[in-house]
Write a protein that holds these residues in place. Structure first.
Motif, PDB file in Angstrom:
ATOM      1  N   THR A  50     -13.810   3.368-104.722  1.00 36.92           N
ATOM      2  CA  THR A  50     -12.807   4.179-104.037  1.00 36.92           C
ATOM      3  C   THR A  50     -11.736   3.300-103.394  1.00 36.92           C
ATOM      4  OG1 THR A  50     -14.495   5.853-103.562  1.00 36.92           O
ATOM      5  CG2 THR A  50     -12.457   5.958-102.291  1.00 36.92           C
ATOM      6  N   THR A  51     -10.487   3.726-103.531  1.00 39.83           N
ATOM      7  CA  THR A  51      -9.352   2.988-102.957  1.00 39.83           C
ATOM      8  C   THR A  51      -8.606   3.856-101.957  1.00 39.83           C
ATOM      9  OG1 THR A  51      -7.796   3.744-104.644  1.00 39.83           O
ATOM     10  CG2 THR A  51      -9.076   1.756-105.142  1.00 39.83           C
ATOM     11  N   ARG A  52      -7.638   3.272-101.239  1.00 43.21           N
ATOM     12  CA  ARG A  52      -6.769   4.029-100.332  1.00 43.21           C
ATOM     13  C   ARG A  52      -6.040   5.133-101.095  1.00 43.21           C
ATOM     14  NH1 ARG A  52      -4.842   1.059 -95.541  1.00 43.21           N
ATOM     15  NH2 ARG A  52      -6.162  -0.771 -95.256  1.00 43.21           N
ATOM     16  N   SER A  53      -5.556   4.780-102.264  1.00 47.46           N
ATOM     17  CA  SER A  53      -4.846   5.762-103.078  1.00 47.46           C
ATOM     18  C   SER A  53      -5.748   6.933-103.448  1.00 47.46           C
ATOM     19  CB  SER A  53      -4.306   5.084-104.348  1.00 47.46           C
ATOM     20  OG  SER A  53      -3.713   6.016-105.214  1.00 47.46           O
ATOM     21  N   ASP A  54      -7.027   6.645-103.723  1.00 48.56           N
ATOM     22  CA  ASP A  54      -7.971   7.706-104.058  1.00 48.56           C
ATOM     23  C   ASP A  54      -8.152   8.662-102.881  1.00 48.56           C
ATOM     24  OD1 ASP A  54      -8.500   6.725-106.623  1.00 48.56           O
ATOM     25  OD2 ASP A  54     -10.095   5.406-105.897  1.00 48.56           O
ATOM     26  N   VAL A  55      -8.248   8.112-101.676  1.00 45.66           N
ATOM     27  CA  VAL A  55      -8.423   8.958-100.494  1.00 45.66           C
ATOM     28  C   VAL A  55      -7.185   9.836-100.294  1.00 45.66           C
ATOM     29  CG1 VAL A  55      -8.779   8.993 -97.999  1.00 45.66           C
ATOM     30  CG2 VAL A  55     -10.005   7.327 -99.406  1.00 45.66           C
ATOM     31  N   ALA A  56      -6.016   9.269-100.509  1.00 45.82           N
ATOM     32  CA  ALA A  56      -4.787  10.057-100.396  1.00 45.82           C
ATOM     33  C   ALA A  56      -4.784  11.191-101.413  1.00 45.82           C
ATOM     34  CB  ALA A  56      -3.571   9.153-100.597  1.00 45.82           C
ATOM     35  N   THR A  57      -5.250  10.903-102.615  1.00 46.04           N
ATOM     36  CA  THR A  57      -5.339  11.949-103.638  1.00 46.04           C
ATOM     37  C   THR A  57      -6.330  13.029-103.221  1.00 46.04           C
ATOM     38  OG1 THR A  57      -4.800  10.374-105.403  1.00 46.04           O
ATOM     39  CG2 THR A  57      -5.922  12.401-106.059  1.00 46.04           C
ATOM     40  N   LEU A  58      -7.440  12.634-102.614  1.00 43.69           N
ATOM     41  CA  LEU A  58      -8.427  13.614-102.155  1.00 43.69           C
ATOM     42  C   LEU A  58      -7.839  14.516-101.070  1.00 43.69           C
ATOM     43  CD1 LEU A  58     -11.664  11.425-102.096  1.00 43.69           C
ATOM     44  CD2 LEU A  58     -11.271  13.458-103.506  1.00 43.69           C
ATOM     45  N   PHE A  59      -7.016  13.976-100.180  1.00 48.61           N
ATOM     46  CA  PHE A  59      -6.356  14.818 -99.184  1.00 48.61           C
ATOM     47  C   PHE A  59      -5.514  15.900 -99.869  1.00 48.61           C
ATOM     48  CE2 PHE A  59      -6.513  11.214 -95.885  1.00 48.61           C
ATOM     49  CZ  PHE A  59      -7.563  11.808 -95.217  1.00 48.61           C
ATOM     50  N   THR A  60      -4.776  15.515-100.875  1.00 43.61           N
ATOM     51  CA  THR A  60      -3.933  16.480-101.594  1.00 43.61           C
ATOM     52  C   THR A  60      -4.787  17.522-102.293  1.00 43.61           C
ATOM     53  OG1 THR A  60      -2.228  14.799-101.932  1.00 43.61           O
ATOM     54  CG2 THR A  60      -2.175  16.719-103.385  1.00 43.61           C
ATOM     55  N   ILE A  61      -5.901  17.090-102.890  1.00 42.48           N
ATOM     56  CA  ILE A  61      -6.791  18.023-103.589  1.00 42.48           C
ATOM     57  C   ILE A  61      -7.392  19.018-102.602  1.00 42.48           C
ATOM     58  CG2 ILE A  61      -9.012  18.171-104.790  1.00 42.48           C
ATOM     59  CD1 ILE A  61      -8.267  15.482-106.133  1.00 42.48           C
ATOM     60  N   LEU A  62      -7.875  18.528-101.473  1.00 46.59           N
ATOM     61  CA  LEU A  62      -8.593  19.384-100.521  1.00 46.59           C
ATOM     62  C   LEU A  62      -7.668  20.234 -99.668  1.00 46.59           C
ATOM     63  CD1 LEU A  62     -11.268  16.775 -99.341  1.00 46.59           C
ATOM     64  CD2 LEU A  62     -11.700  18.775-100.797  1.00 46.59           C
ATOM     65  N   LEU A  63      -6.468  19.721 -99.382  1.00 42.97           N
ATOM     66  CA  LEU A  63      -5.612  20.386 -98.392  1.00 42.97           C
ATOM     67  C   LEU A  63      -4.297  20.914 -98.958  1.00 42.97           C
ATOM     68  CD1 LEU A  63      -6.066  17.695 -95.589  1.00 42.97           C
ATOM     69  CD2 LEU A  63      -7.267  19.885 -95.759  1.00 42.97           C
ATOM     70  N   GLY A  64      -3.946  20.482-100.152  1.00 45.62           N
ATOM     71  CA  GLY A  64      -2.648  20.857-100.693  1.00 45.62           C
ATOM     72  C   GLY A  64      -1.646  19.735-100.512  1.00 45.62           C
ATOM     73  N   THR A  65      -0.472  19.921-101.038  1.00 44.96           N
ATOM     74  CA  THR A  65       0.503  18.818-101.105  1.00 44.96           C
ATOM     75  C   THR A  65       1.164  18.484 -99.772  1.00 44.96           C
ATOM     76  OG1 THR A  65       2.188  20.412-101.776  1.00 44.96           O
ATOM     77  CG2 THR A  65       1.018  19.232-103.531  1.00 44.96           C
ATOM     78  N   ASN A  66       1.186  19.415 -98.833  1.00 43.07           N
ATOM     79  CA  ASN A  66       1.946  19.191 -97.596  1.00 43.07           C
ATOM     80  C   ASN A  66       1.051  18.812 -96.422  1.00 43.07           C
ATOM     81  OD1 ASN A  66       4.411  19.915 -98.854  1.00 43.07           O
ATOM     82  ND2 ASN A  66       3.849  22.093 -98.658  1.00 43.07           N
ATOM     83  N   HIS A  67       0.040  18.010 -96.679  1.00 41.56           N
ATOM     84  CA  HIS A  67      -0.906  17.678 -95.608  1.00 41.56           C
ATOM     85  C   HIS A  67      -0.319  16.673 -94.607  1.00 41.56           C
ATOM     86  CE1 HIS A  67      -1.663  13.856 -97.655  1.00 41.56           C
ATOM     87  NE2 HIS A  67      -1.841  14.534 -98.784  1.00 41.56           N
ATOM     88  N   GLY A  68       0.566  15.789 -95.031  1.00 35.35           N
ATOM     89  CA  GLY A  68       1.220  14.856 -94.117  1.00 35.35           C
ATOM     90  C   GLY A  68       0.324  13.784 -93.552  1.00 35.35           C
ATOM     91  N   LEU A  69      -0.801  13.511 -94.198  1.00 35.34           N
ATOM     92  CA  LEU A  69      -1.747  12.525 -93.681  1.00 35.34           C
ATOM     93  C   LEU A  69      -1.489  11.146 -94.282  1.00 35.34           C
ATOM     94  CD1 LEU A  69      -4.987  14.705 -93.904  1.00 35.34           C
ATOM     95  CD2 LEU A  69      -3.708  14.130 -91.830  1.00 35.34           C
ATOM     96  N   ASP A  70      -1.718  10.120 -93.457  1.00 36.92           N
ATOM     97  CA  ASP A  70      -1.539   8.744 -93.902  1.00 36.92           C
ATOM     98  C   ASP A  70      -2.855   7.994 -93.691  1.00 36.92           C
ATOM     99  OD1 ASP A  70      -0.819   5.730 -92.964  1.00 36.92           O
ATOM    100  OD2 ASP A  70       0.537   6.428 -94.555  1.00 36.92           O
ATOM    101  N   VAL A  71      -3.374   7.383 -94.742  1.00 41.45           N
ATOM    102  CA  VAL A  71      -4.686   6.734 -94.689  1.00 41.45           C
ATOM    103  C   VAL A  71      -4.707   5.617 -93.650  1.00 41.45           C
ATOM    104  CG1 VAL A  71      -6.337   5.346 -96.000  1.00 41.45           C
ATOM    105  CG2 VAL A  71      -5.244   7.332 -97.076  1.00 41.45           C
ATOM    106  N   SER A  72      -3.678   4.790 -93.605  1.00 40.95           N
ATOM    107  CA  SER A  72      -3.660   3.657 -92.664  1.00 40.95           C
ATOM    108  C   SER A  72      -3.616   4.130 -91.219  1.00 40.95           C
ATOM    109  CB  SER A  72      -2.461   2.754 -92.951  1.00 40.95           C
ATOM    110  OG  SER A  72      -2.572   2.185 -94.237  1.00 40.95           O
TER     111      SER A  72
END
Length: 976
Positions: A442-464
């Motif tokens: 798992t990478t940072r990019s993967d976690v960002a993709t999971l946010f989009t999958i679980l919450l939709g495109t407008n989640h506004g979350l930043d992994v760092s």
């Protein structure tokens, strides 16, 4: 199959002849045309076909070649399989449930998994030439001991589900609650494990209750199984629960995630009596379900009940430390129906990979990997929670489970659809829930993709930013009481080889201690150590096969399904059966699955009382153990002095027991190495008395293309793909044992709780954790058949028989051959009787087995199926040159025995008694033997050009059992 003479111009050769340079058949078959003619002359046969006509009973001969297609070239076969593999869609998997993407260090991938020095070795029954893999397995045991917190570990089992079932059996054997017949399973154990344990409990006659873990003390149980962390990811303190179960005299087995144990308190420290799990995520690809090594640890007081193999530290005749399989009398081939279990196949190659993974990364590296996985889980949990999607558990390691049924404008179906569009698989088999299991890839990019999958495109979350918040607040999702506070992997072996240079050399150093097929023939009777062609091994590492999760959606495994279906069709054709199940992941599991089918068939007809299994005295040791596992009563059928089934005894017992007769388990050709002419009659007798015929597939290498179990009249067989069909033995595993059945038994083949295999089998229990067993190695057998085709597989059988009879023609001049047919012929193996030699000279079969090491050979099968013998199977892959080298060794050893018989050498001062000889022997300034150093280590000239040096002298088995040590000894004991 014929070789072509060289010619000065290719113009004189036809295109078909020119294409023979790509002919795989002649690559697989050892003897050339000229060698074949010379062998036939010695055998006294006009042709191979004439020899086969002499040996194989005419009433069981097939009229035509099997309909499996023509031989393909290596280039063509690999290209065709690659096209099939490309039909698979390898998504990023967060399904979890015991299977995780992992990063196999390339130094391990290339130098262990893809190295014939590791994958072609045999089970270490001759430990003097297996010290390398034994050391690696000892490392594996130490790794498991450290991580689980219990002092005794086995050297691997088949998979996590099987290990859990074995834990239940252990609990029943050792629990002091003798009156209870009830086993408890936490409802949050992996579903495939629950399925497998329920099936085993049904066969043992145990009752099972599945409920929330905290309800276990409310039941009168002999044992319980708990998952830690749970299938939904929860990490909880189970020590109080375990204590309550103990107060009721119950035994507690904990199924644990090996990576989580790097950070979590060891289950042994929480009170567990046994800890089981899979070591897959320590660098072993998912492979659509296997092969993977399962671990099993327990208390020292239960060492006599621990299933599987244990590697122990003993000493050799010089007093130096030496490793061996400890307490070998526990093995089912000796204990038979008294065996603790039927684990005849471990997963040695995969256990070695996991051990090397731990050695390479060391405790610091493993903690970094585990911490990174956990940190990403924390980031994912915090991010989703800020948007209203809260994990159902506050404490977890790598798995988050969300209730999504009540989400507004974000349904479960929408989440799954977004995931699939993004090339992601989530766990979604539980109504209203979605689970996400993270892993070392798992990478940072993967976690960002999971946010989009679980919450939709407008989640506004930043992994760092989320990571910084976690650091600032000191958040911990592992309770303080469960954070590991004990050191792990402190032994120097786990702290010495972290650069690739050092790791490469360590792997090579261990490899050099082992004799494998890349050095010389391994002529083990009944084990069929044939060529494992390089072309057949290549697809195992292809990502389309290696990186597939076993519970991936079916539309993503189209290639796997096509390969498995085609392979099943070929095996149906080759066995004469109507259906094949690919699920059993060892020969023993195949026997178990086949006997379950027989049991359920009788049950479906109202004949559940049929529980007697007839087994000839010559049968494989796994047979009685398997019968016991499905609740059958074993009745032994006598054999005649010729080694055949005693037909009078069989008839009498079948008729006497006809009202309760379930089946017979028989091996064909017999374990004694001959084609019994009465095999069809045996099948008829059993059928006439209401029973079924289980034909053990161990000797299928003498059947393929010329006869078949179904044609003979049997109802079910397992196939050892790691014998007849070229999957390598891997030093004692992997293996596959699919079963073929006649149509009336097909409805009783195993199914799977998460992947329905065949519609008509829906709801049937499983025998392995994954739906298709160790599917990751099925490409090997697929290519074996595709490369050989109908002519090649038939030729392989004929040459296996020819090579065996050539050995008999030569060895019979020096040793008695125990069993032959009326024509003096054998099937694909022969038994050399050493008992007269022992009586005349005092030289034992063990002496001869160890002396063969000095000649560069692994001993044939020793003292099975008859004590005081060697059973030899040369296979079709060995050339006359190699067979002659082996014959030379055996003849020279016979001459050495004569010197003992004559008194020239005493019984305790001769090269057989002191064998094998090591460098320590020949550099000993006090050499005082009655024979020269040259005779000791270079007994024939050919040995000088390809000398294999064992690293230890003969090992003291008794000492090793009386002083059981199954963990790594101090590092100074490894220093010469």
């Amino acid at each position: 199959m014929t070789s072509q003479s060289p010619t000065s111009s290719s113009d004189s050769l036809s295109l078909a002849q020119l294409e023979q340079t790509q002919d795989f058949i002649r690559r697989h078959i050892g003897p050339s045309e000229a060698q074949t003619e010379a062998m036939l002359t010695d055998i006294g046969a006009d042709s191979i076909d004439a020899l086969i006509d002499e040996i194989v009973p005419s009433d069981i001969r097939l009229a035509d070649l099997p309909a499996i297609g023509d031989s393909k070239t290596e280039v063509q076969a690999l290209a065709d399989l690659k096209a099939i593999a490309n039909l698979n869609k390898v998504n990023t998997s967060y399904i979890g449930l015991g299977y995780y993407p992992t990063l196999t260090p390339n130094v391990i991938l290339r130098n262990v998994l893809e190295n014939p020095g590791w994958y072609t070795a045999y089970t270490p029954y001759q430990p003097e030439i297996a010290q390398g893999r034994l050391e690696s397995l000892l490392n594996y045991q130490q790794m498991c001991i450290d991580l689980t917190g219990l002092p005794l570990a086995s050297a691997s089992l088949l998979d996590e589900g099987t290990a859990a079932a074995e834990a239940m059996a252990l609990a029943k054997r050792v629990s002091k609650n003798k009156k209870s017949n009830l086993f408890f399973i936490s409802e949050d154990v992996f579903p495939q494990t629950i399925d497998l344990v329920k099936q085993r409990a049904d066969m043992f006659g145990f009752d099972v209750v599945i409920a929330p873990a905290n309800e276990a003390p409310e039941h009168d149980i002999f044992g319980a199984l708990i998952q830690y962390p749970s299938a939904t990811g929860q990490v909880s303190d189970i020590s109080e629960l375990i204590e309550k179960i103990h107060s009721n005299k119950g035994i507690v087995a904990v199924a644990a995630d090996i990576m989580s144990l790097v950070l979590l308190k060891a289950p042994g420290d929480l009170g567990a009596d046994a800890v089981i799990g899979s070591s897959q995520r320590f660098g072993v690809p998912m492979g659509y379900g296997g092969p993977h090594a399962a671990f099993f640890t327990t208390s020292d007081k239960y060492k006599r009940s621990l299933p599987g193999r244990i590697i122990g530290v003993s000493k050799d005749t010089r007093g130096n430390p030496a490793l061996r399989m400890a307490m070998q009398t526990r093995e089912q081939h000796i204990r038979r129906e008294k065996a603790n279990s039927n684990i005849c196949t471990a997963q040695v190659l995969l256990a070695n990979m996991a051990a090397f993974y731990a050695v390479y990364h060391g405790p610091k590296g493993l903690k970094t990997i585990a911490s990174r996985i956990h940190r990403f889980a924390d980031i994912l949990c915090l991010g989703t929670a800020t948007k209203g999607l809260v994990s159902i558990h506050a404490n977890y390691f790598d798995t988050l489970t969300f209730n999504v049924a009540a989400l507004e404008n974000n349904s479960k179906e929408e989440i799954v659809e977004r995931a699939l569009i993004s090339g992601v698989n989530l766990r979604s088999d539980v109504d209203g829930q979605i689970s996400v299991s993270l892993d070392e890839t798992t990478t940072r990019s993967d976690v960002a993709t999971l946010f989009t999958i679980l919450l939709g495109t407008n989640h506004g979350l930043d992994v760092s930013e989320l990571d910084e918040k976690i650091i600032a607040c000191g958040h911990s999702s592992i309770p303080a009481s469960l954070i590991r506070d004990t050191a792990i992997l402190t032994h120097p072996v786990f702290n010495s080889y972290h650069s690739e240079t050092e790791m490469l050399r360590y792997i090579k150093r261990l490899e050099n201690k082992d004799l494998a097929l890349n050095h010389s023939m391994i002529s083990l009777g009944s084990c069929t150590m044939k060529l494992n062609a390089t072309a057949q091994m290549i697809p195992v590492s292809w990502p389309e096969f290696a990186n597939m999760h076993p519970f991936a959606p079916q539309d993503q495994v189209v290639g796997y399904k096509q390969m498995i279906d085609e392979l099943a069709d070929w095996l149906v054709e080759l066995t004469g059966y109507d259906k094949v199940s690919m699920q059993p992941n060892s020969g023993a599991q195949g026997e178990y699955a086949g006997l379950i089918a027989i049991h359920k068939y009788h049950e479906s007809r109202g004949d559940s009382h049929r529980n007697i299994c007839l087994i000839p005295a010559s049968a494989h040791g796994t047979n009685p153990a398997s019968a016991m596992m499905v609740g059958m009563k074993v009745v032994v059928v006598a054999c005649t002095k010729d080694g055949n089934v005693d037909m009078e005894d069989l008839t009498a017992k079948a008729e006497e027991l006809r009202d309760n007769l379930s089946c017979i388990m028989i091996t064909y050709p017999s374990t004694h190495g001959v084609y019994e002419t009465t095999i069809s009659e045996i099948c008829n007798i059993i059928h006439d008395n209401g029973g079924q015929v289980y034909l053990d597939g161990a000797n299928m290498n003498a059947q393929v293309g010329i006869t078949s179990p179904g044609f003979i009249g049997a109802d079910v067989s397992h196939l050892n793909l790691h014998k007849t069909f070229a999957i390598p033995h891997g030093g004692g595993g992997p293996g596959m044992g699919p079963i073929g059945v006649k149509s009336h038994l097909a409805p009783f083949l195993p199914d799977h709780s998460l992947v329905n295999i065949i519609e008509e089998n829906q709801g049937n229990g499983a025998v392995s954790a994954a739906p298709y067993g160790s599917a990751g190695i099925l490409p090997i057998t697929y290519l074996y058949i595709a490369l050989l085709g109908k002519e090649g597989v038939t030729a392989a059988t004929k040459y296996a028989i020819t090579n065996a009879n050539y050995l008999v023609s030569k060895l019979s001049q020096h040793y008695p051959i125990l069993y032959t047919d009326p024509n003096g012929r054998v099937a694909h193996e022969c038994i050399v009787d050493l008992r007269p030699i022992k009586e005349a000279s005092g030289v034992t079969e063990m002496d001869i087995a160890k002396r063969l090491i000095d000649y560069g050979f692994h001993s044939p099968t020793m003292s099975f199926p008859v004590a005081g013998t060697l059973m030899i199977e040369p296979t079709e892959s060995e050339s006359k040159v190699e067979l002659d080298r082996f014959i030379e060794a055996m003849v020279c050893i016979r001459d050495e025995v004569r010197k003992v018989e004559s008194g020239e050498w005493t019984l305790d001062n001769n090269p057989l008694h002191h064998a094998p000889h090591t460098l320590a022997d020949i550099t000993d300034a006090n050499w005082d033997r009655a024979y020269s150093i040259a005779d000791a280590v270079f007994p024939v000239p050919g040995v000088r050009t390809n000398k294999f040096w064992p690293t230890v002298n003969r090992i003291d088995d008794v000492y090793g059992d009386r002083n059981l040590v199954c963990s790594c000894p101090p590092i100074d004991t490894y220093i010469d």
